[in-house]
Structure formats: structure tokens, C-alpha cells
Design a protein around this motif. Structure first.
Motif, PDB file in Angstrom:
ATOM      1  N   PRO A 118      -0.663   2.973  -6.827  1.00 44.35           N
ATOM      2  CA  PRO A 118      -0.524   3.773  -8.055  1.00 44.35           C
ATOM      3  C   PRO A 118      -0.269   2.922  -9.295  1.00 44.35           C
ATOM      4  O   PRO A 118      -0.639   3.334 -10.393  1.00 44.35           O
ATOM      5  N   ASN A 144       0.839  -1.184   0.000  1.00 38.35           N
ATOM      6  CA  ASN A 144       0.000   0.000   0.000  1.00 38.35           C
ATOM      7  C   ASN A 144       0.882   1.245   0.000  1.00 38.35           C
ATOM      8  O   ASN A 144       1.498   1.583   1.009  1.00 38.35           O
ATOM      9  N   PHE A 189      -7.839   7.114  -2.155  1.00 34.34           N
ATOM     10  CA  PHE A 189      -7.073   6.097  -1.445  1.00 34.34           C
ATOM     11  C   PHE A 189      -6.459   5.120  -2.432  1.00 34.34           C
ATOM     12  O   PHE A 189      -5.270   4.825  -2.382  1.00 34.34           O
ATOM     13  N   LEU A 224       0.229   4.309   0.001  1.00 34.81           N
ATOM     14  CA  LEU A 224      -0.189   5.433   0.831  1.00 34.81           C
ATOM     15  C   LEU A 224       0.523   5.408   2.180  1.00 34.81           C
ATOM     16  O   LEU A 224       0.768   6.443   2.776  1.00 34.81           O
ATOM     17  N   PHE A 243      -3.534   6.769  -4.422  1.00 33.66           N
ATOM     18  CA  PHE A 243      -2.249   6.957  -3.763  1.00 33.66           C
ATOM     19  C   PHE A 243      -1.683   5.650  -3.228  1.00 33.66           C
ATOM     20  O   PHE A 243      -0.476   5.499  -3.105  1.00 33.66           O
ATOM     21  N   ALA A 244      -2.562   4.708  -2.876  1.00 38.45           N
ATOM     22  CA  ALA A 244      -2.069   3.483  -2.254  1.00 38.45           C
ATOM     23  C   ALA A 244      -1.560   2.505  -3.301  1.00 38.45           C
ATOM     24  O   ALA A 244      -0.560   1.832  -3.090  1.00 38.45           O
TER      25      ALA A 244
END
Lengths: 227, 377
Positions: B187, A195, B181, A197, B184-185
Motif C-alpha cells: 500500500p 507484503n 494484489f 497482503l 493490498f500488498a
């Protein structure tokens, strides 16, 4: 505090018992939970977001800050009666800066790779609000030993949060811990992916918020009274 | 019969009943099936047939054309890339196998979390997630892995909505938060440069072609309008979006001011960008590409997260439209700016309202002092 200490010295209690009295231990342990510098006082957030993408730099940062808070508290407490109040901030800064330079040089000598990863954030320990906060709020008015414990406790309280954040960010964001792969390759082959992010600072802020949420729902005293 | 059954089991959910802890679950199903039976007994009220349930259902209805076309387009893209002409129903069927699982996953995860929070907090489940859950699959590419969709939905509902106190209290549009989310998480799956066209084939969207300066590869304006192009599920057909816009405007749920001023802002910025030579695409190509119109109609007008005052709505929409095209043209990392622009303006909406109200107060105070002076003189 000083009166009490004098009293106990007269009654000749062994000094270690006095040093680790429950009151002093509370100075050490309170910042772990109910008085945590990051989640309750909301200090030191900037570095908590910046250095927690990986566990290793977070650990090093936690240790560095703990050393600096403990010893700056100790030194300022020793000097507290000689510091003119009007220039106390600059004296505090000199002490902190000296300690930070020492820590920085040691890191460069011993763990060069990590110190490169931490880049400016070791130098920026000087501006960490926890340090000045503890010096102003505690070390300027208390004896050296309790001050040292207070600094140590706050450093560890800060470090705990850093390590928790870094643990989740590294394991979810990179699938590793301390650089070792912990999420097995078969997961990735089954379609799992890291992830991204969690590598970015905003997610650290959200995770920090979740930690504060959990802490507050467990400890109702922390919730502000409604006016 | 259903009514009788509900009446029979109702007492066990009321206070003192043994199933009281499931009270809000029962309440939710009852008011989903029937009109809520609670009658306000004191005070005076402004009455309106438009409760939250009806508002939400209207928005979902407005989304249905986009949804159906999205399903068809997924199948069409798949078979036409493979060079097969299969006819309408097999396109539709293939699209269903891709899109319906996405819809089911978002609803199960999102509503599941809403039910849990409602139980724990002891309030009723409300209809807020019906629209968000319908929007999320529409703004995602058809090949997004379902587990990612589930994680993003959970994130959006918990962090975007429940921490602020549930439906009506959220600062950001939950559906867009889920999309952000994912963006960005993950890509690599959601870059926006290349999207799913058929299984194991991906192609550039019109926006990534514009960003790369390959104007020959951008579809014709009519193709952009009718929507048989690669893209996220629901945003490709501008025609279906227009149908949705008409429904929203006719029922008075979508704000005309926001839609209009967003369009003006977008057109103006695309025009400036063209004058400055920063973009090769024409104004119309910008407006018809990507999620601009979809976001404008269904997301910018979200009554919770947009500005509330009439003047504020105009400012909100205008800045939003400009920002979306600005990000597109001047930030090479993001071919599409609508999502970020809406989230950004959601953040500023309360400030806009505050300023508008403050100005209004100042104006009225001035008028009052003038009137007082006149009286005294």
C-alpha cells in the motif's frame, strides 16, 4: 474396538505395547496428513485465518487447541456411557467450556501478552468445529485412551497447518519470525518491502488453498470422484 | 523459409517424437506465426472468422492509443515537473524507458507461467494472456518496482486463472487481480493518494484531491479529458480510451450494453452523491477522473468475467457503475473504487446470470401453462 482390547488384555501382552499398537498410533498420525481436520475436513478455518498473522500466537493457539481436544475427548469418553443421548451436546459443551476457561486463565497468568494478542480467539475455541466433531464422531463411541490419542492427533494436525500458515505469513508479511528479524536490512535498502497482503486474513485463505492444492496433487485419493 | 523450418522440426514434437514434452510450446509458436492448421473433420459447426487469437489482437489494438499516449504522458510529466521543455521525442523516449520494461516483465512472467502450466497439463498455450499482460502495465503507476510487478503478475496468473482451469474459466479479471494484489500488498507504493510524477517527486491525483475536498487543485475538465495529468500509465487520456471504445464497439467485441449501463450507473450515483452533499465534485469530474472510463471500456466488458445474458449485462453494468462511485464518495480509505467495483461485480456475475435465466424460464413456463389452459378450454 472394545472386544479387541479385551482379547489382548487376556493374552497378557505388556500394556504399553497395547497402548501404542499400530492401530492406536494410526489414530494419532492419520490427522497429520490424509485425515487432516483443516485441509481435508475443512474445519476450524475461522481461527486458522485469524491467529496466523504471526508465528507466536499461532503456536500458542495450536498448543491450546491440542490440549483442549485431547482432554475433552478423554473426559467425554470416560463419561460416554452415562450421558443421556438427548442432552449429549450440552454436556459436551460444558466440558469444552470448562477446559477452555482453564486454558484461558493459564494463558493470562503465564503469557499475558500473547493472550491479549489472541483476544477472543481463545474463548472461541469452544466454537471450533474440530472439537465437537471429534467428540461426536469418536469420543462418544470409543474408549478413553484411543479417544485421547485421537484428540491429540487432531489437535496437532490443526496446529501443524496453523504453524505452516503463520510461518509464511510472518516471514513474507512482516519479515520476522517469532518477532526476530530474519530478512536482512540490506534487502530493504535494495528496494524489497514487506507484503502487506500476507497480514490480511484473505491471504491466509489463499495460502490454505495452496496447501490443499499441493496435498491433493500428492495424494490422489483425496480427489472426489467425478459423477 | 520459416514455414519450411517449422515443418522440418514439427515431427519431433509430435507424439512419439523425442521433444514431445515441449509439444504445446511448439504449438503456441506455430499458431502465433501462422493460422492453426487443425481442421475439424466431423460434426456440424457454426463458422466465424473471429477466433480467440483475433479477439485478443483486436483488444490489444484498441489499447494501443492509450499505451502510446501513456508513454508520452510519462515523459511529459517528468520533464514538465522538472521545468524542462524537451520536445516530443525526448518525452516519448523517456516514457519508453519507464513503460517498456514494465510491459516486458509482465509478458515474460505471465507467459512463462502459462507455458509451464500448459506443458504440465498437456494442453495448448492460448492467447488469453496477451490482453491481460498488456493491461497490467497500463493500470499501474509508472514507478512501480519491477519485481513487485512480477510478483503481482505471477499471483494473478496462478491464483486468478490457472487454479480455475486457465483462460476462459477465471472468475475475476486477471489484470485487475494483479492491480488489487499490488494495492493490498504494497500500500505504501500504491496508495492511490500520491502517484509518481517525476523521479523522486510525487503528487496527488485528481481523485485524491476530490477525496480531500481540495477542489481548486483538481485539473480542469479539458485537462482530465485530454489526459496530460498524473495517474496510472494508460488511464489518463479519456480521448484515447474513447478511440479504444469505438474500436471495440465497431468490431463487436466490447459489449455496448455493459458500457452504457455502467456509465448510467456511475452518472446516477455521482448525481445522488452531489445532491446529498457528500461529494464536491461534479458528475463530469467524477466520470472523467481516475480509472472509471478505462475500467468501463476495457475491463468491465471482459467477456469471460462479466455477465453473459443480455439483461444480465445491463444489471451488471449498472450496479458496477454505482458501486465504483459509491466507494469513491463514501469510503475515505479508497479514493478510487473502479477496481474493487469490477472485482466485486465479477464475483456476482454468475449469480446475475442465474437469476436472469431463472426468470426467463419462469416466464416461459407461465406462458406455456396459459396456452395449455386455453387449448383445454
Amino acid at each position: 474396538m472394545s472386544q479387541e482390547n479385551a482379547k489382548t488384555a487376556e493374552t497378557s501382552v505388556p500394556f504399553w505395547k497395547e497402548m501404542f499398537s499400530s492401530k492406536n498410533m494410526k489414530l494419532l498420525t492419520r490427522p497429520f496428513g490424509a485425515d487432516n481436520p483443516v485441509t481435508v475436513q475443512v474445519l476450524g478455518i475461522c481461527s486458522a485465518l485469524a491467529v496466523t498473522a504471526k508465528l507466536q500466537p499461532a503456536l500458542v493457539m495450536a498448543i491450546s487447541v491440542t490440549v483442549v481436544t485431547a482432554f475433552s475427548n478423554l473426559i467425554i469418553s470416560l463419561l460416554r456411557n452415562t450421558i443421556p443421548p438427548r442432552i449429549r451436546i450440552i454436556v459436551q459443551l460444558v466440558v469444552i467450556a470448562a477446559l477452555v476457561i482453564v486454558v484461558d486463565q493459564i494463558l493470562k497468568a503465564v503469557a499475558y501478552e500473547v493472550s491479549k494478542q489472541l483476544s477472543v480467539f481463545v474463548g472461541l475455541i469452544i466454537t471450533n468445529c474440530i472439537l465437537m466433531g471429534r467428540l461426536e464422531a469418536f469420543a462418544m463411541a470409543n474408549k478413553p485412551w484411543p479417544s485421547f490419542l485421537d484428540g491429540l492427533g487432531n489437535g496437532i494436525g490443526y496446529g501443524m497447518i496453523l504453524v505452516v500458515l503463520a510461518f509464511f505469513r510472518e516471514i513474507i508479511g512482516s519479515g520476522t519470525l517469532l518477532g526476530y528479524r530474519v530478512i536482512p536490512q540490506s534487502f530493504y535498502e535494495a528496494g524489497y518491502s514487506n507484503n502487506g497482503l500476507f497480514i490480511l486474513p484473505p491471504m491466509a485463505l489463499i495460502l490454505l488453498g495452496i496447501i490443499i492444492w499441493i496435498q491433493r496433487s500428492r495424494n490422489k485419493d483425496l480427489i472426489e470422484k467425478e459423477k | 523459409m520459416l514455414r519450411n523450418f517449422l515443418d522440418k522440426i514439427k515431427p519431433s514434437f509430435e507424439k512419439g517424437g523425442k521433444l514431445h514434452f515441449l509439444h504445446s510450446t511448439f504449438e503456441a509458436f506455430e499458431s502465433f506465426l501462422y493460422v492453426p492448421d487443425k481442421v475439424t473433420s466431423s460434426g456440424c459447426h457454426v463458422r466465424d472468422a473471429l477466433d480467440m487469437k483475433r479477439t485478443m489482437i483486436t483488444v490489444v489494438l484498441a489499447l494501443v492509443p492509450c499505451f502510446l499516449f501513456g508513454i508520452y504522458n510519462v515523459g511529459y510529466m517528468h520533464y514538465s515537473t522538472l521545468g524542462q521543455d524537451m520536445g516530443f521525442w525526448s518525452y516519448f523516449w523517456f516514457g519508453c524507458t519507464k513503460v517498456l520494461p514494465m510491459l516486458i516483465v509482465t509478458y515474460v512472467v505471465g507467459l512463462g507461467i502459462e507455458f509451464i502450466f500448459a506443458q504440465v497439463r498437456g494442453h495448448e498455450v492460448n492467447e488469453g494472456f496477451l490482453v491481460s499482460g498488456f493491461l497490467i502495465p497500463l493500470i499501474c503507476p509508472p514507478d512501480v518496482p519491477l519485481w513487485m510487478l512480477a510478483v503481482a503478475t505471477a499471483f494473478a496468473v496462478i491464483i486468478g486463472k490457472e487454479v480455475f482451469g486457465g483462460t476462459g474459466m477465471n472468475v475475476w479479471n486477471p489484470a485487475l487481480l494483479a492491480r488489487a494484489f499490488l494495492f493490498f500488498a504494497y500500500p505504501s507504493q500504491m496508495s492511490g493518494d500520491n502517484v509518481w510524477v517525476a523521479d523522486a517527486v510525487s503528487g496527488p491525483t485528481s481523485l485524491s484531491n476530490i477525496a480531500a475536498g481540495q477542489m481548486d487543485a483538481v485539473p480542469q475538465l479539458s485537462e482530465l479529458f485530454w489526459g496530460l495529468i498524473p495517474g496510472s500509465v494508460g488511464e489518463t487520456s479519456k480521448f484515447c480510451i474513447l478511440i479504444g471504445a469505438v474500436i471495440l464497439l465497431w468490431s463487436g467485441i466490447g459489449s455496448f450494453r455493459i458500457m452504457f449501463s455502467t456509465l448510467v450507473g456511475g452518472v446516477l450515483m455521482a448525481w445522488i452523491g452531489g445532491l446529498a452533499g457528500s461529494t464536491d465534485a461534479s458528475v463530469l469530474q467524477h466520470i472523467l477522473s481516475g480509472g472509471f472510463l478505462f475500467g468501463l471500456v476495457f475491463m468491465a466488458t471482459d467477456p469471460v468475467t462479466s455477465a453473459q445474458t443480455q439483461t444480465g449485462k445491463l444489471i451488471f453494468g449498472f450496479l458496477l457503475g454505482m458501486m465504483a462511485i459509491l466507494i469513491r464518495i463514501y469510503n475515505p480509505a479508497y479514493p478510487e473504487g473502479m477496481m474493487l467495483a469490477i472485482l466485486l461485480m465479477n464475483t456476482f456475475a454468475p449469480l446475475i446470470d442465474y437469476l436472469v435465466v431463472g426468470r426467463n424460464k419462469a416466464r416461459r413456463r407461465k406462458r406455456l401453462t396459459l396456452a395449455m389452459k386455453k387449448q383445454n378450454a
